[in-house]
Design an enzyme around this catalytic site. Structure first.
Site, PDB file in Angstrom:
ATOM      1  N   LYS A  93       1.614   0.567  14.980  1.00  0.00           N
ATOM      2  CA  LYS A  93       3.031   0.444  15.339  1.00  0.00           C
ATOM      3  C   LYS A  93       3.358  -0.738  16.269  1.00  0.00           C
ATOM      4  CE  LYS A  93       4.774   3.610  12.942  1.00  0.00           C
ATOM      5  NZ  LYS A  93       4.778   2.923  11.676  1.00  0.00           N
TER       6      LYS A  93
ATOM      7  N   TYR B  78      -8.767   5.992   7.471  1.00  0.00           N
ATOM      8  CA  TYR B  78      -8.845   6.413   8.878  1.00  0.00           C
ATOM      9  C   TYR B  78      -9.838   7.572   8.918  1.00  0.00           C
ATOM     10  CZ  TYR B  78      -4.565   3.779  10.022  1.00  0.00           C
ATOM     11  OH  TYR B  78      -3.640   2.798  10.226  1.00  0.00           O
TER      12      TYR B  78
ATOM     13  N   HIS C 197       0.840  -1.207   0.000  1.00  0.00           N
ATOM     14  CA  HIS C 197       0.000   0.000   0.000  1.00  0.00           C
ATOM     15  C   HIS C 197       0.870   1.251   0.000  1.00  0.00           C
ATOM     16  CE1 HIS C 197      -4.190  -1.559   1.394  1.00  0.00           C
ATOM     17  NE2 HIS C 197      -3.691  -2.237   0.382  1.00  0.00           N
TER      18      HIS C 197
ATOM     19  N   PRO D 232      -3.414   1.480  19.024  1.00  0.00           N
ATOM     20  CA  PRO D 232      -3.204   0.889  17.704  1.00  0.00           C
ATOM     21  C   PRO D 232      -3.321   1.849  16.515  1.00  0.00           C
ATOM     22  CG  PRO D 232      -5.335   0.241  18.598  1.00  0.00           C
ATOM     23  CD  PRO D 232      -4.631   0.991  19.680  1.00  0.00           C
TER      24      PRO D 232
ATOM     25  N   TYR E 225       4.501   6.726   9.488  1.00  0.00           N
ATOM     26  CA  TYR E 225       3.614   5.580   9.239  1.00  0.00           C
ATOM     27  C   TYR E 225       4.368   4.453   8.536  1.00  0.00           C
ATOM     28  CZ  TYR E 225      -0.771   3.120   8.422  1.00  0.00           C
ATOM     29  OH  TYR E 225      -1.778   2.182   8.439  1.00  0.00           O
TER      30      TYR E 225
HETATM   31  P1  FAD Z   1       1.986 -10.837  22.297  1.00  0.00           P
HETATM   32  O1  FAD Z   1       1.499 -10.957  20.914  1.00  0.00           O
HETATM   33  O2  FAD Z   1       1.046 -10.345  23.339  1.00  0.00           O
HETATM   34  O3  FAD Z   1       2.546 -12.262  22.723  1.00  0.00           O
HETATM   35  C1  FAD Z   1       2.876 -12.565  24.049  1.00  0.00           C
HETATM   36  C2  FAD Z   1       2.688 -14.050  24.262  1.00  0.00           C
HETATM   37  O4  FAD Z   1       3.143 -14.400  25.571  1.00  0.00           O
HETATM   38  C3  FAD Z   1       1.239 -14.487  24.181  1.00  0.00           C
HETATM   39  O5  FAD Z   1       1.110 -15.548  23.265  1.00  0.00           O
HETATM   40  C4  FAD Z   1       0.895 -14.899  25.606  1.00  0.00           C
HETATM   41  O6  FAD Z   1      -0.055 -15.951  25.648  1.00  0.00           O
HETATM   42  C5  FAD Z   1       2.250 -15.353  26.122  1.00  0.00           C
HETATM   43  N1  FAD Z   1       2.368 -15.307  27.573  1.00  0.00           N
HETATM   44  C6  FAD Z   1       1.885 -14.384  28.432  1.00  0.00           C
HETATM   45  N2  FAD Z   1       2.189 -14.716  29.699  1.00  0.00           N
HETATM   46  C7  FAD Z   1       2.877 -15.873  29.644  1.00  0.00           C
HETATM   47  C8  FAD Z   1       3.454 -16.715  30.644  1.00  0.00           C
HETATM   48  N3  FAD Z   1       3.374 -16.424  31.944  1.00  0.00           N
HETATM   49  N4  FAD Z   1       4.096 -17.843  30.256  1.00  0.00           N
HETATM   50  C9  FAD Z   1       4.199 -18.153  28.915  1.00  0.00           C
HETATM   51  N5  FAD Z   1       3.642 -17.378  27.934  1.00  0.00           N
HETATM   52  C10 FAD Z   1       3.009 -16.258  28.298  1.00  0.00           C
HETATM   53  N6  FAD Z   1      -1.104  -3.640  16.942  1.00  0.00           N
HETATM   54  C11 FAD Z   1      -1.271  -3.032  15.794  1.00  0.00           C
HETATM   55  O7  FAD Z   1      -0.285  -2.551  15.229  1.00  0.00           O
HETATM   56  N7  FAD Z   1      -2.543  -2.956  15.237  1.00  0.00           N
HETATM   57  C12 FAD Z   1      -3.645  -3.514  15.845  1.00  0.00           C
HETATM   58  O8  FAD Z   1      -4.751  -3.451  15.341  1.00  0.00           O
HETATM   59  C13 FAD Z   1      -3.492  -4.160  17.062  1.00  0.00           C
HETATM   60  N8  FAD Z   1      -4.551  -4.709  17.710  1.00  0.00           N
HETATM   61  C14 FAD Z   1      -4.346  -5.324  18.922  1.00  0.00           C
HETATM   62  C15 FAD Z   1      -5.413  -5.878  19.624  1.00  0.00           C
HETATM   63  C16 FAD Z   1      -5.220  -6.467  20.876  1.00  0.00           C
HETATM   64  C17 FAD Z   1      -6.400  -7.073  21.638  1.00  0.00           C
HETATM   65  C18 FAD Z   1      -3.914  -6.513  21.435  1.00  0.00           C
HETATM   66  C19 FAD Z   1      -3.682  -7.169  22.808  1.00  0.00           C
HETATM   67  C20 FAD Z   1      -2.853  -5.976  20.712  1.00  0.00           C
HETATM   68  C21 FAD Z   1      -3.063  -5.369  19.471  1.00  0.00           C
HETATM   69  N9  FAD Z   1      -2.003  -4.811  18.743  1.00  0.00           N
HETATM   70  C22 FAD Z   1      -2.176  -4.196  17.575  1.00  0.00           C
HETATM   71  C23 FAD Z   1      -0.656  -4.853  19.213  1.00  0.00           C
HETATM   72  C24 FAD Z   1       0.114  -5.999  18.590  1.00  0.00           C
HETATM   73  O9  FAD Z   1      -0.737  -7.068  18.342  1.00  0.00           O
HETATM   74  C25 FAD Z   1       1.192  -6.321  19.569  1.00  0.00           C
HETATM   75  O10 FAD Z   1       2.060  -5.197  19.637  1.00  0.00           O
HETATM   76  C26 FAD Z   1       1.969  -7.580  19.259  1.00  0.00           C
HETATM   77  O11 FAD Z   1       1.138  -8.713  19.419  1.00  0.00           O
HETATM   78  C27 FAD Z   1       3.182  -7.698  20.173  1.00  0.00           C
HETATM   79  O12 FAD Z   1       3.724  -8.967  20.061  1.00  0.00           O
HETATM   80  P2  FAD Z   1       4.414  -9.659  21.295  1.00  0.00           P
HETATM   81  O13 FAD Z   1       4.913 -10.960  20.770  1.00  0.00           O
HETATM   82  O14 FAD Z   1       5.372  -8.724  21.917  1.00  0.00           O
HETATM   83  O15 FAD Z   1       3.262  -9.883  22.383  1.00  0.00           O
HETATM   84  C1  DHB Z   2      -5.107  -2.479  11.335  1.00  0.00           C
HETATM   85  C2  DHB Z   2      -4.929  -2.155  12.640  1.00  0.00           C
HETATM   86  C3  DHB Z   2      -4.441  -0.931  12.977  1.00  0.00           C
HETATM   87  O1  DHB Z   2      -4.243  -0.604  14.255  1.00  0.00           O
HETATM   88  C4  DHB Z   2      -4.143   0.004  12.011  1.00  0.00           C
HETATM   89  O2  DHB Z   2      -3.692   1.226  12.384  1.00  0.00           O
HETATM   90  C5  DHB Z   2      -4.316  -0.315  10.702  1.00  0.00           C
HETATM   91  C6  DHB Z   2      -4.796  -1.574  10.363  1.00  0.00           C
HETATM   92  C7  DHB Z   2      -5.639  -3.814  10.980  1.00  0.00           C
HETATM   93  O3  DHB Z   2      -5.960  -4.587  11.887  1.00  0.00           O
HETATM   94  O4  DHB Z   2      -5.763  -4.094   9.798  1.00  0.00           O
END
Ligand code: FAD
Ligand code: DHB
Length: 403
Positions: A309, A213, A85, A305, A397
């Protein structure tokens, strides 16, 4: 925890170089990069693989994130199936305006779901190893001030211990890693926002070729996608709302009212195949390293979100962390480990600023009243009328350069 260590029978203790807590994108990516560098590691994940894959989250990848997937040997499907995109639409006051990333920042983003990134990493790890240990919940981490930290976890009804040289805390915002650090050892910076996002995934064609957006007096809305036949939409909602308060009809009506008329006209609706509410929060823990425990991704920082990022920041941390650990093992140097926290945090705070700014610009903040609304519209007007302002959005972005 000391009592737990003393009570452990020796047979429950195993050993690895790097114990990785959490099999989200951060943990899996680190495991894969270390494995390719010949560094022994074990991932412990408290949930099942199916549960992890069922979570619908981010969808926008920066170029640097895709390059890191390539480095991990898992970028092929993302490059083939992801959508490139070169801009986004910003809708307000009944019209939509394009921010052209290619013209303003000579770059683009890739639309490819976090679920698919996770699926690709899981497939590579189960083919080549090391297979992550699912349903293995970490219950405590200790001795990370010394050379031989211990990670205690519960698996198959037993309490077990992993002895290692380093612990990577990749366990998200509610994990055990940061919790194992005494509160006095770090500073937490936090801002909670007075609203959440209600997200819907539907098997319908996206309303537009690019993301939209929308700022509207009823609240923010976002139109995104996963493929030509899978759409992802969000509307700003109240923190008191539950998904049951939002039957499909209500969601589609609200979305239609908040986006520009052309998009509202083109919107194809259908049954929601996933619906969830996420609160919005900014959070940073400083520093990100505590002896031989290193935090990465959501375990160390959260962004609202709006700027897409979260996942990209997690990938940037992992790039720095993998580099630092590889340097430790190959060159017997800890220089990059010593610089880890500072390198990450420089990027983290820029992404925190951008995410906060996008959130402030696009959402309805009830407490700021009519004045706040006028300021938002003035800023949006400035954004679409000024190449300098639009360039600042585009640069952030698509992802800032790595220092
Ligand atoms: P996570 O993906 O949270 O992974 C952490 C893992 O650790 C999980 O699988 C969990 O089960 C595991 N864990 C936790 N505690 C323990 C333990 N005690 N022992 C073993 N394992 C454990 N970002 C965007 O850019 N756009 C979005 O739209 C967006 N939507 C989101 C919606 C939600 C509900 C959430 C929570 C986050 C969202 N994010 C979004 C943020 C993005 O998804 C995260 O920044 C990303 O998942 C970070 O990855 P991570 O691996 O650091 O953490
Ligand atoms: C999506 C999520 C976001 O937070 C964003 O800024 C753009 C796209 C998505 O889930 O597609």
């Amino acid at each position: 925890m000391a009592a737990l260590r003393e009570a452990l029978p020796l047979t429950t203790i195993s050993r690895t170089e790097v114990a990785i807590v959490g099999a989200g994108p951060s943990g899996l990516l680190l495991s894969r990069l270390l494995h390719r560098a010949g560094i022994d590691n074990v991932v412990l994940e408290r949930r099942s693989a199916e549960y992890v894959l069922g979570r619908v989250r981010a969808g926008v990848l920066e170029k640097g994130t895709v390059a890191l997937l390539d480095e991990a040997g898992v970028g092929e499907r993302c490059r083939r199936e992801g959508f490139l995109h070169e801009g986004i639409g910003i809708a307000f006051d009944g019209a939509r305006h394009r921010i052209d990333f290619q013209a303003l920042a000579e770059s683009a983003v890739t639309i490819y779901g976090q679920t698919e990134v996770t699926r690709d990493l899981m497939a590579a790890l189960s083919a080549d190893g090391p297979a992550p240990r699912y349903e293995a919940e970490v219950i405590g981490i200790e001795d990370f001030d010394g050379d031989s930290p211990l990670v205690h976890y519960r698996e198959a009804g037993e309490t077990r211990t992993l002895r290692c040289a380093f612990v990577a805390g990749c366990d998200g915002s509610h994990g055990k890693s940061r919790e194992s650090v005494p509160g006095r050892a770090y500073t937490a910076y936090e801002r909670a926002y007075p609203f959440g996002w209600l997200g819907v995934l539907s098997e319908t064609p996206p309303v537009s070729d690019e993301l939209i957006y929308a700022n509207h007096e009823r609240g923010f809305a976002l139109c995104s996608m996963r493929s030509h036949h899978l759409s992802r939409y969000y509307v700003q909602c109240s923190l008191d709302d539950h998904v049951e308060d939002w039957p499909d009809e209500r969601f589609w009506d609200e979305l239609r009212r908040r986006i520009d008329p052309e998009a509202a006209e083109a919107l194809v609706t259908g049954p929601a195949i996933e619906k969830s509410i996420a609160p919005l929060r900014s959070f940073v823990a400083e520093p990100m390293r505590f002896g031989r425990l290193l935090l990465a991704g959501d375990a160390a920082h959260i962004v609202p979100p709006t700027g897409a990022k979260g996942l990209n920041l997690a990938a940037a941390d992992i790039r720095f962390l993998a580099e630092a650990l590889i340097e430790h093992y190959r060159e017997k140097s800890d220089a990059a480990l010593d610089a880890y926290s500072e390198r990450c945090l420089k990027r983290v705070w820029k992404a925190e600023r951008f995410s906060w700014w996008m959130t402030s610009l696009l959402h309805l903040f009830p407490e700021t009243g009519a004045f706040g609304r006028k300021i938002q519209v003035a800023e949006l007007d400035y954004l679409i009328g000024s190449r300098a302002a639009a360039t600042a959005l585009a640069e952030n972005y698509v992802g800032l350069n790595f220092d």
